[in-house]
Design a protein around this motif. Structure first.
Motif, PDB file in Angstrom:
ATOM      1  N   PHE A  39       0.826  -1.204   0.000  1.00 27.10           N
ATOM      2  CA  PHE A  39       0.000   0.000   0.000  1.00 27.10           C
ATOM      3  C   PHE A  39       0.863   1.257   0.000  1.00 27.10           C
ATOM      4  CE2 PHE A  39      -2.347   3.355   2.170  1.00 27.10           C
ATOM      5  CZ  PHE A  39      -3.519   3.375   1.440  1.00 27.10           C
ATOM      6  N   ASP A  40       1.889   1.294   0.861  1.00 24.09           N
ATOM      7  CA  ASP A  40       2.790   2.453   0.909  1.00 24.09           C
ATOM      8  C   ASP A  40       3.500   2.650  -0.427  1.00 24.09           C
ATOM      9  OD1 ASP A  40       2.150   3.012   3.544  1.00 24.09           O
ATOM     10  OD2 ASP A  40       3.746   1.747   4.350  1.00 24.09           O
ATOM     11  N   HIS A  41       3.901   1.564  -1.051  1.00 27.26           N
ATOM     12  CA  HIS A  41       4.562   1.657  -2.347  1.00 27.26           C
ATOM     13  C   HIS A  41       3.602   2.245  -3.396  1.00 27.26           C
ATOM     14  CE1 HIS A  41       7.324   0.687  -5.611  1.00 27.26           C
ATOM     15  NE2 HIS A  41       6.320   0.086  -6.240  1.00 27.26           N
ATOM     16  N   GLY A  42       2.319   1.875  -3.295  1.00 21.96           N
ATOM     17  CA  GLY A  42       1.337   2.415  -4.226  1.00 21.96           C
ATOM     18  C   GLY A  42       1.145   3.911  -4.057  1.00 21.96           C
ATOM     19  N   VAL A  43       1.128   4.401  -2.816  1.00 22.36           N
ATOM     20  CA  VAL A  43       1.004   5.839  -2.561  1.00 22.36           C
ATOM     21  C   VAL A  43       2.220   6.573  -3.120  1.00 22.36           C
ATOM     22  CG1 VAL A  43       0.847   7.616  -0.785  1.00 22.36           C
ATOM     23  CG2 VAL A  43      -0.415   5.476  -0.519  1.00 22.36           C
ATOM     24  N   ARG A  44       3.405   5.996  -2.914  1.00 18.90           N
ATOM     25  CA  ARG A  44       4.624   6.619  -3.426  1.00 18.90           C
ATOM     26  C   ARG A  44       4.619   6.650  -4.951  1.00 18.90           C
ATOM     27  NH1 ARG A  44      10.846   4.930  -1.744  1.00 18.90           N
ATOM     28  NH2 ARG A  44      11.924   6.263  -3.261  1.00 18.90           N
ATOM     29  N   ARG A  45       4.185   5.550  -5.560  1.00 20.24           N
ATOM     30  CA  ARG A  45       4.126   5.492  -7.025  1.00 20.24           C
ATOM     31  C   ARG A  45       3.144   6.523  -7.580  1.00 20.24           C
ATOM     32  NH1 ARG A  45       2.494   0.661  -7.426  1.00 20.24           N
ATOM     33  NH2 ARG A  45       0.310   1.110  -7.892  1.00 20.24           N
ATOM     34  N   CYS A  46       2.034   6.698  -6.891  1.00 20.14           N
ATOM     35  CA  CYS A  46       1.034   7.675  -7.317  1.00 20.14           C
ATOM     36  C   CYS A  46       1.585   9.092  -7.220  1.00 20.14           C
ATOM     37  CB  CYS A  46      -0.223   7.536  -6.467  1.00 20.14           C
ATOM     38  SG  CYS A  46      -1.600   8.565  -6.966  1.00 20.14           S
ATOM     39  N   LEU A  47       2.322   9.359  -6.162  1.00 15.97           N
ATOM     40  CA  LEU A  47       2.917  10.686  -5.978  1.00 15.97           C
ATOM     41  C   LEU A  47       3.954  10.960  -7.054  1.00 15.97           C
ATOM     42  CD1 LEU A  47       2.845  13.122  -4.068  1.00 15.97           C
ATOM     43  CD2 LEU A  47       4.702  12.065  -2.770  1.00 15.97           C
ATOM     44  N   GLU A  48       4.763   9.984  -7.367  1.00 17.58           N
ATOM     45  CA  GLU A  48       5.762  10.149  -8.423  1.00 17.58           C
ATOM     46  C   GLU A  48       5.097  10.397  -9.776  1.00 17.58           C
ATOM     47  OE1 GLU A  48       9.455   7.405  -6.716  1.00 17.58           O
ATOM     48  OE2 GLU A  48       7.912   6.496  -8.012  1.00 17.58           O
ATOM     49  N   LYS A  49       3.969   9.772  -9.997  1.00 17.25           N
ATOM     50  CA  LYS A  49       3.241   9.969 -11.246  1.00 17.25           C
ATOM     51  C   LYS A  49       2.725  11.403 -11.356  1.00 17.25           C
ATOM     52  CE  LYS A  49      -0.082   7.441 -14.102  1.00 17.25           C
ATOM     53  NZ  LYS A  49      -1.056   6.302 -14.110  1.00 17.25           N
ATOM     54  N   MET A  50       2.306  11.970 -10.218  1.00 15.91           N
ATOM     55  CA  MET A  50       1.853  13.360 -10.211  1.00 15.91           C
ATOM     56  C   MET A  50       2.991  14.321 -10.533  1.00 15.91           C
ATOM     57  SD  MET A  50      -0.586  13.574  -6.867  1.00 15.91           S
ATOM     58  CE  MET A  50      -1.900  12.387  -6.585  1.00 15.91           C
ATOM     59  N   PHE A  51       4.163  14.045  -9.921  1.00 17.40           N
ATOM     60  CA  PHE A  51       5.331  14.906 -10.118  1.00 17.40           C
ATOM     61  C   PHE A  51       6.045  14.634 -11.438  1.00 17.40           C
ATOM     62  CE2 PHE A  51       5.934  15.215  -5.231  1.00 17.40           C
ATOM     63  CZ  PHE A  51       4.885  16.114  -5.179  1.00 17.40           C
ATOM     64  N   ASN A  52       5.660  13.514 -12.070  1.00 15.66           N
ATOM     65  CA  ASN A  52       6.316  13.092 -13.307  1.00 15.66           C
ATOM     66  C   ASN A  52       7.820  12.959 -13.090  1.00 15.66           C
ATOM     67  OD1 ASN A  52       6.384  12.290 -15.996  1.00 15.66           O
ATOM     68  ND2 ASN A  52       6.697  14.370 -16.745  1.00 15.66           N
ATOM     69  N   SER A  53       8.179  12.408 -11.932  1.00 14.79           N
ATOM     70  CA  SER A  53       9.593  12.265 -11.581  1.00 14.79           C
ATOM     71  C   SER A  53       9.717  11.231 -10.471  1.00 14.79           C
ATOM     72  CB  SER A  53      10.174  13.601 -11.119  1.00 14.79           C
ATOM     73  OG  SER A  53      11.505  13.450 -10.664  1.00 14.79           O
TER      74      SER A  53
ATOM     75  N   GLY B 182       2.077  15.058   4.504  1.00 18.49           N
ATOM     76  CA  GLY B 182       1.023  14.422   5.276  1.00 18.49           C
ATOM     77  C   GLY B 182       0.638  13.038   4.786  1.00 18.49           C
ATOM     78  N   LEU B 183       1.496  12.403   3.980  1.00 21.89           N
ATOM     79  CA  LEU B 183       1.208  11.062   3.453  1.00 21.89           C
ATOM     80  C   LEU B 183       1.836  10.024   4.380  1.00 21.89           C
ATOM     81  CD1 LEU B 183       1.857  11.764  -0.338  1.00 21.89           C
ATOM     82  CD2 LEU B 183      -0.347  11.550   0.807  1.00 21.89           C
ATOM     83  N   ARG B 184       1.190   9.767   5.508  1.00 21.15           N
ATOM     84  CA  ARG B 184       1.738   8.859   6.516  1.00 21.15           C
ATOM     85  C   ARG B 184       1.900   7.438   5.961  1.00 21.15           C
ATOM     86  NH1 ARG B 184       0.917  11.051  11.638  1.00 21.15           N
ATOM     87  NH2 ARG B 184       0.880  13.318  11.467  1.00 21.15           N
ATOM     88  N   GLU B 185       2.942   6.766   6.375  1.00 19.10           N
ATOM     89  CA  GLU B 185       3.164   5.390   5.965  1.00 19.10           C
ATOM     90  C   GLU B 185       2.309   4.451   6.813  1.00 19.10           C
ATOM     91  OE1 GLU B 185       7.446   4.451   4.282  1.00 19.10           O
ATOM     92  OE2 GLU B 185       7.597   5.467   6.213  1.00 19.10           O
ATOM     93  N   ALA B 186       1.511   3.627   6.139  1.00 15.27           N
ATOM     94  CA  ALA B 186       0.630   2.707   6.860  1.00 15.27           C
ATOM     95  C   ALA B 186       1.420   1.663   7.645  1.00 15.27           C
ATOM     96  CB  ALA B 186      -0.310   2.006   5.874  1.00 15.27           C
ATOM     97  N   SER B 187       2.546   1.202   7.090  1.00 15.81           N
ATOM     98  CA  SER B 187       3.347   0.177   7.762  1.00 15.81           C
ATOM     99  C   SER B 187       3.933   0.699   9.070  1.00 15.81           C
ATOM    100  CB  SER B 187       4.454  -0.319   6.834  1.00 15.81           C
ATOM    101  OG  SER B 187       5.226   0.770   6.343  1.00 15.81           O
ATOM    102  N   ARG B 188       4.351   1.951   9.096  1.00 15.88           N
ATOM    103  CA  ARG B 188       4.906   2.535  10.322  1.00 15.88           C
ATOM    104  C   ARG B 188       3.796   2.869  11.297  1.00 15.88           C
ATOM    105  NH1 ARG B 188       8.740   7.425   9.383  1.00 15.88           N
ATOM    106  NH2 ARG B 188       9.048   7.045  11.603  1.00 15.88           N
ATOM    107  N   LYS B 189       2.687   3.365  10.790  1.00 16.84           N
ATOM    108  CA  LYS B 189       1.581   3.741  11.660  1.00 16.84           C
ATOM    109  C   LYS B 189       0.985   2.522  12.355  1.00 16.84           C
ATOM    110  CE  LYS B 189      -0.946   7.253  13.016  1.00 16.84           C
ATOM    111  NZ  LYS B 189      -0.338   8.436  13.705  1.00 16.84           N
TER     112      LYS B 189
END
Length: 244
Positions: A202-216, A236-243
């Motif tokens: 799930f955390d990897h998916g959030v990171r991938r989505c953010l990178e897609k927005m930044f195109n980087s 404010g994109l908290r990591e679910a695994s850490r939380k």
């Protein structure tokens, strides 16, 4: 008052009335969504209805959390109670949607002849069931299956955010609707050790989505900063695994 215009379609909500294409829809049944008294009023209706129904023999547990009810007992008792809710509920303003009701029998017998066809019969009865949105089972396989389904649904929504082609809107939706807020209930009710792999996915998916927005692509340091609260310079994109 809330109003939204899109091309030729107009929808307005003014003082409890909805207007759509010059048609007026009054709010005449139930309580308003978000109304501060709706939980109290609903609970009072349930309390009155249960008093009118009375005790059901061999119904060992009856547990309500607002509109979510859980009943445990002999199959005939549970079926009788459900029928009484359906027959007596409308006079109290309560209507049971049997298509959203589930029956679970832990011994593995899934015939359920006492229940009507519209009630969902859980065929995985030997593995576990879901109560109030959380898996309850002994086997890790059921936890993994239930958790993976929830994660896949959220990741699928994240993949469509880029269709908006509005990075600021996409960012707000990701942070407020499609990030850790979708996992809070599960990570509070499921042992983290059982779903570590899915939380990382799930955390990897959030990171991938953010990178897609930044195109980087983002370095690990940038991603760690993004997971910090806004007040500390993050996104404010908290990591679910850490939380968890």
């Amino acid at each position: 008052m809330w109003r939204s215009d899109y091309r030729t379609k107009t929808f307005s909500l003014v003082a409890g009335y909805a207007v759509y294409w010059k048609r007026l829809f009054g709010s005449r049944r139930g309580v308003q969504q978000g109304g501060p008294l709706r939980s109290l009023l609903f609970s009072l209706v349930i309390l009155k209805l249960l008093a009118d129904i009375g005790d059901i023999p061999e119904l060992h547990l009856q547990l309500w959390y607002f509109d979510d009810g859980t009943f445990v007992g002999k199959r005939s008792s549970v079926a009788s109670f459900l029928d009484l809710l359906s027959s007596k509920g409308p006079s109290h303003g309560l209507y049971i949607n049997k298509k959203k009701c589930e029956v679970f029998w832990p011994s593995g017998d899934i015939s359920f002849t006492e229940f009507r066809g519209e009630v969902i019969q859980i065929n995985r009865s030997s593995e576990g069931a879901e109560f109030l949105g959380s898996p309850v089972a002994k086997s890790d396989s059921f936890f993994n299956q239930s958790f993976a389904k929830r994660v896949d649904n959220v990741l699928s929504c994240q993949d469509h955010l880029s269709d908006l082609e509005e990075p600021q809107v996409e960012m707000n939706l990701l942070r407020s609707c499609f990030s850790i807020c979708k996992m809070y209930h599960l990570i509070r009710t499921v042992l983290p050790g059982r779903v570590t792999e899915h939380l990382s996915q799930f955390d990897h998916g959030v990171r991938r989505c953010l990178e897609k927005m930044f195109n980087s692509s983002m370095s690990d340091a940038c991603w760690k900063q993004a997971t910090l609260p806004v007040r500390l310079g993050g996104l404010g994109l908290r990591e679910a695994s850490r939380k968890a």
